[in-house]
Motif scaffolding. Structure first.
Motif, PDB file in Angstrom:
ATOM      1  N   ILE A  58       0.869  -1.184   0.000  1.00 19.81           N
ATOM      2  CA  ILE A  58       0.000   0.000   0.000  1.00 19.81           C
ATOM      3  C   ILE A  58       0.900   1.225   0.000  1.00 19.81           C
ATOM      4  O   ILE A  58       1.812   1.345   0.834  1.00 19.81           O
ATOM      5  CB  ILE A  58      -0.937   0.012   1.216  1.00 19.81           C
ATOM      6  CG1 ILE A  58      -1.754  -1.281   1.292  1.00 19.81           C
ATOM      7  CG2 ILE A  58      -1.874   1.224   1.153  1.00 19.81           C
ATOM      8  CD1 ILE A  58      -2.619  -1.371   2.542  1.00 19.81           C
ATOM      9  N   GLY A  59       0.658   2.155  -0.916  1.00 18.16           N
ATOM     10  CA  GLY A  59       1.486   3.340  -1.039  1.00 18.16           C
ATOM     11  C   GLY A  59       1.139   4.428  -0.049  1.00 18.16           C
ATOM     12  O   GLY A  59       0.156   4.330   0.708  1.00 18.16           O
ATOM     13  N   ALA A  60       1.941   5.475  -0.046  1.00 20.25           N
ATOM     14  CA  ALA A  60       1.719   6.611   0.853  1.00 20.25           C
ATOM     15  C   ALA A  60       0.368   7.254   0.569  1.00 20.25           C
ATOM     16  O   ALA A  60       0.057   7.595  -0.584  1.00 20.25           O
ATOM     17  CB  ALA A  60       2.835   7.626   0.677  1.00 20.25           C
ATOM     18  N   GLY A  61      -0.456   7.401   1.589  1.00 20.16           N
ATOM     19  CA  GLY A  61      -1.788   7.971   1.425  1.00 20.16           C
ATOM     20  C   GLY A  61      -2.757   7.046   0.725  1.00 20.16           C
ATOM     21  O   GLY A  61      -3.872   7.461   0.390  1.00 20.16           O
ATOM     22  N   GLY A  62      -2.362   5.790   0.549  1.00 17.06           N
ATOM     23  CA  GLY A  62      -3.210   4.840  -0.163  1.00 17.06           C
ATOM     24  C   GLY A  62      -4.189   4.126   0.746  1.00 17.06           C
ATOM     25  O   GLY A  62      -3.961   3.974   1.944  1.00 17.06           O
ATOM     26  N   ALA A  88       1.943  -5.028  10.016  1.00 17.98           N
ATOM     27  CA  ALA A  88       2.656  -4.203   9.044  1.00 17.98           C
ATOM     28  C   ALA A  88       4.083  -4.722   8.917  1.00 17.98           C
ATOM     29  O   ALA A  88       4.719  -5.054   9.927  1.00 17.98           O
ATOM     30  CB  ALA A  88       2.667  -2.748   9.479  1.00 17.98           C
ATOM     31  N   THR A  89       4.603  -4.798   7.694  1.00 19.37           N
ATOM     32  CA  THR A  89       5.968  -5.285   7.487  1.00 19.37           C
ATOM     33  C   THR A  89       6.541  -4.642   6.225  1.00 19.37           C
ATOM     34  O   THR A  89       5.803  -4.144   5.368  1.00 19.37           O
ATOM     35  CB  THR A  89       5.995  -6.825   7.388  1.00 19.37           C
ATOM     36  OG1 THR A  89       7.346  -7.284   7.430  1.00 19.37           O
ATOM     37  CG2 THR A  89       5.318  -7.326   6.129  1.00 19.37           C
ATOM     38  N   GLU A  90       7.863  -4.631   6.130  1.00 20.62           N
ATOM     39  CA  GLU A  90       8.581  -4.114   4.966  1.00 20.62           C
ATOM     40  C   GLU A  90       8.223  -2.662   4.652  1.00 20.62           C
ATOM     41  O   GLU A  90       8.189  -2.257   3.484  1.00 20.62           O
ATOM     42  CB  GLU A  90       8.331  -5.004   3.731  1.00 20.62           C
ATOM     43  CG  GLU A  90       8.769  -6.448   3.928  1.00 20.62           C
ATOM     44  CD  GLU A  90       8.503  -7.337   2.717  1.00 20.62           C
ATOM     45  OE1 GLU A  90       8.305  -6.790   1.608  1.00 20.62           O
ATOM     46  OE2 GLU A  90       8.491  -8.577   2.886  1.00 20.62           O
ATOM     47  N   SER A  91       7.967  -1.867   5.676  1.00 17.08           N
ATOM     48  CA  SER A  91       7.645  -0.454   5.468  1.00 17.08           C
ATOM     49  C   SER A  91       8.899   0.324   5.070  1.00 17.08           C
ATOM     50  O   SER A  91       9.993   0.065   5.563  1.00 17.08           O
ATOM     51  CB  SER A  91       7.039   0.137   6.743  1.00 17.08           C
ATOM     52  OG  SER A  91       7.897  -0.098   7.855  1.00 17.08           O
ATOM     53  N   THR A  92       8.723   1.294   4.191  1.00 17.02           N
ATOM     54  CA  THR A  92       9.848   2.114   3.740  1.00 17.02           C
ATOM     55  C   THR A  92       9.988   3.398   4.537  1.00 17.02           C
ATOM     56  O   THR A  92      10.962   4.132   4.365  1.00 17.02           O
ATOM     57  CB  THR A  92       9.692   2.471   2.255  1.00 17.02           C
ATOM     58  OG1 THR A  92       8.471   3.210   2.068  1.00 17.02           O
ATOM     59  CG2 THR A  92       9.658   1.222   1.393  1.00 17.02           C
ATOM     60  N   TYR A 137      -5.944   2.222   5.528  1.00 12.44           N
ATOM     61  CA  TYR A 137      -5.268   3.436   5.054  1.00 12.44           C
ATOM     62  C   TYR A 137      -3.841   3.464   5.574  1.00 12.44           C
ATOM     63  O   TYR A 137      -3.588   3.204   6.757  1.00 12.44           O
ATOM     64  CB  TYR A 137      -6.029   4.673   5.534  1.00 12.44           C
ATOM     65  CG  TYR A 137      -5.288   5.970   5.356  1.00 12.44           C
ATOM     66  CD1 TYR A 137      -5.239   6.610   4.119  1.00 12.44           C
ATOM     67  CD2 TYR A 137      -4.638   6.576   6.431  1.00 12.44           C
ATOM     68  CE1 TYR A 137      -4.564   7.818   3.957  1.00 12.44           C
ATOM     69  CE2 TYR A 137      -3.959   7.777   6.277  1.00 12.44           C
ATOM     70  CZ  TYR A 137      -3.920   8.392   5.043  1.00 12.44           C
ATOM     71  OH  TYR A 137      -3.255   9.576   4.891  1.00 12.44           O
ATOM     72  N   ASN A 138      -2.889   3.777   4.701  1.00 19.27           N
ATOM     73  CA  ASN A 138      -1.480   3.906   5.065  1.00 19.27           C
ATOM     74  C   ASN A 138      -1.032   5.356   4.903  1.00 19.27           C
ATOM     75  O   ASN A 138      -1.226   5.956   3.848  1.00 19.27           O
ATOM     76  CB  ASN A 138      -0.618   3.010   4.175  1.00 19.27           C
ATOM     77  CG  ASN A 138       0.860   3.257   4.380  1.00 19.27           C
ATOM     78  OD1 ASN A 138       1.345   3.337   5.506  1.00 19.27           O
ATOM     79  ND2 ASN A 138       1.596   3.384   3.284  1.00 19.27           N
ATOM     80  N   ARG A 139      -0.396   5.913   5.940  1.00 16.28           N
ATOM     81  CA  ARG A 139      -0.077   7.347   5.931  1.00 16.28           C
ATOM     82  C   ARG A 139       1.187   7.693   5.154  1.00 16.28           C
ATOM     83  O   ARG A 139       1.192   8.631   4.361  1.00 16.28           O
ATOM     84  CB  ARG A 139       0.048   7.851   7.377  1.00 16.28           C
ATOM     85  CG  ARG A 139       0.322   9.345   7.498  1.00 16.28           C
ATOM     86  CD  ARG A 139      -0.831  10.153   6.964  1.00 16.28           C
ATOM     87  NE  ARG A 139      -0.570  11.583   7.012  1.00 16.28           N
ATOM     88  CZ  ARG A 139      -0.095  12.289   5.995  1.00 16.28           C
ATOM     89  NH1 ARG A 139       0.183  11.698   4.853  1.00 16.28           N
ATOM     90  NH2 ARG A 139       0.100  13.593   6.103  1.00 16.28           N
ATOM     91  N   PHE A 140       2.303   6.988   5.410  1.00 13.49           N
ATOM     92  CA  PHE A 140       3.580   7.368   4.805  1.00 13.49           C
ATOM     93  C   PHE A 140       4.254   6.170   4.145  1.00 13.49           C
ATOM     94  O   PHE A 140       4.097   5.027   4.580  1.00 13.49           O
ATOM     95  CB  PHE A 140       4.538   7.951   5.858  1.00 13.49           C
ATOM     96  CG  PHE A 140       4.055   9.209   6.509  1.00 13.49           C
ATOM     97  CD1 PHE A 140       3.997  10.402   5.806  1.00 13.49           C
ATOM     98  CD2 PHE A 140       3.672   9.209   7.843  1.00 13.49           C
ATOM     99  CE1 PHE A 140       3.561  11.568   6.414  1.00 13.49           C
ATOM    100  CE2 PHE A 140       3.240  10.375   8.457  1.00 13.49           C
ATOM    101  CZ  PHE A 140       3.182  11.558   7.745  1.00 13.49           C
ATOM    102  N   GLY A 141       5.098   6.441   3.145  1.00  8.72           N
ATOM    103  CA  GLY A 141       5.898   5.400   2.526  1.00  8.72           C
ATOM    104  C   GLY A 141       5.035   4.301   1.929  1.00  8.72           C
ATOM    105  O   GLY A 141       3.850   4.477   1.646  1.00  8.72           O
ATOM    106  N   THR A 142       5.651   3.143   1.726  1.00  9.91           N
ATOM    107  CA  THR A 142       4.908   1.963   1.299  1.00  9.91           C
ATOM    108  C   THR A 142       5.033   0.908   2.388  1.00  9.91           C
ATOM    109  O   THR A 142       6.028   0.860   3.123  1.00  9.91           O
ATOM    110  CB  THR A 142       5.444   1.390  -0.031  1.00  9.91           C
ATOM    111  OG1 THR A 142       6.784   0.917   0.152  1.00  9.91           O
ATOM    112  CG2 THR A 142       5.417   2.443  -1.122  1.00  9.91           C
TER     113      THR A 142
END
Length: 288
Positions: A58-62, A88-92, A137-142
């Motif tokens: 999931i991308g930033a803001g996605g 959550a895993t592998e967040s950038t 919803y994801n706020r930042f990064g991927t």
């Protein structure tokens, strides 16, 4: 973060105690249990309902839409909310996830916070949209997101009521509490620890916890020698392909766990290394 289900005092309040130093605390409310009418809980054998690692993060803001009704034992209608363990895993980048009913505005709250590269879960109880889906919803990064379902709430008149329990420790492998031998024993690689449910705080405070349909626990992993995960599940069933708690070597980390009960014990599976496990009871679900 951690999901907390806690009884309220006679004045309608709860207390938050901090042991060391100073800390800022954020609390978001997602629901309540009452003695009146309302939805009842149906526990499920845990099942994986989402793993974005096979399709892309999931991308930033996605926002990702996750249908949850009509599969994995969840009926197509009459479902008001679901219980998910979300990882959550592998967040950038550092950020947070927010889960909410599909078709409704995104709330100003979070369910899961993480730093870049961290693998961390949190238990989430979330209403479903009118279409039987929830949004992530994801706020930042991927970030890659994994979700396992552990049960649902229904308004069809079936299911189990929640009963609060004075928080009490059922298991501490560091000192042998809850261990049949009474000896301090970490759980080894690929090991399964069976916790007998002989406590007397079960339904009506007259019987064993084995008489409950499901337990609400806070499970803590500590003194781990390797990164890994724990899976908590009912005894006498095949171990599900899900996880409740992820950790790195040496980390002390808790997570709320809702586990069905099947017989007189629940099982704790450790994937890698050795780990000490602590389990505290906060309530249970029963037909009474």
């Amino acid at each position: 973060p951690n999901l907390v289900t806690i009884p309220v005092g006679s004045d309608g309040a709860v207390d938050i105690y901090n042991r060391f130093g100073t800390t800022q605390v954020i609390a978001d409310i997602f629901g309540y249990y009452s003695s009146g009418s309302g939805s009842l809980f149906k526990p499920l054998t845990p099942a994986r309902v989402l793993d974005t690692r096979s399709a892309g993060p999931i991308g930033a803001g996605g926002t990702l839409k996750l249908p949850v009704t009509g599969a994995n034992g969840v009926p197509s209608s009459g479902v008001t909310a679901v219980v998910l363990n979300v990882t959550a895993t592998e967040s950038t980048d550092g950020g947070f996830l927010t889960l909410y009913p599909d078709g409704q505005p995104r709330p100003a709250s979070s369910n899961l916070n993480f730093v870049a590269g961290q693998t961390i879960p949190n238990l989430v109880t979330i209403p479903v949209g009118s279409d039987g889906a929830v949004d992530i919803y994801n706020r930042f990064g991927t970030v890659q997101v994994i979700a396992d379902i552990f049960g649902y709430f229904t308004n069809d008149g079936t299911g189990y009521r929640f009963h609060t329990s004075t928080p009490q420790r059922l298991l501490d492998t560091r000192n042998g509490q809850g261990v049949t031998s009474g000896q301090a024993t970490p759980v080894g690689t690929g090991g399964v620890f069976a916790l007998p449910l002989t406590d007397t705080a079960g339904p009506g405070n007259t019987g064993p916890l084995a008489g409950a349909a499901a337990l609400m626990l806070n499970v803590t992993a500590t003194e781990s020698t390797d990164g890994g995960f724990l899976t908590v599940y009912p005894s006498n069933v095949a171990r599900p392909a899900s996880s409740n708690l992820n950790y790195v070597a040496g980390q002390t980390i808790p997570n709320a766990v809702v586990t069905p009960v099947n017989g007189s014990a629940i099982d704790f599976y450790n994937r890698f290394g050795t780990v000490q496990i602590i389990a505290d009871l906060f309530g249970y679900y029963s037909a009474n």
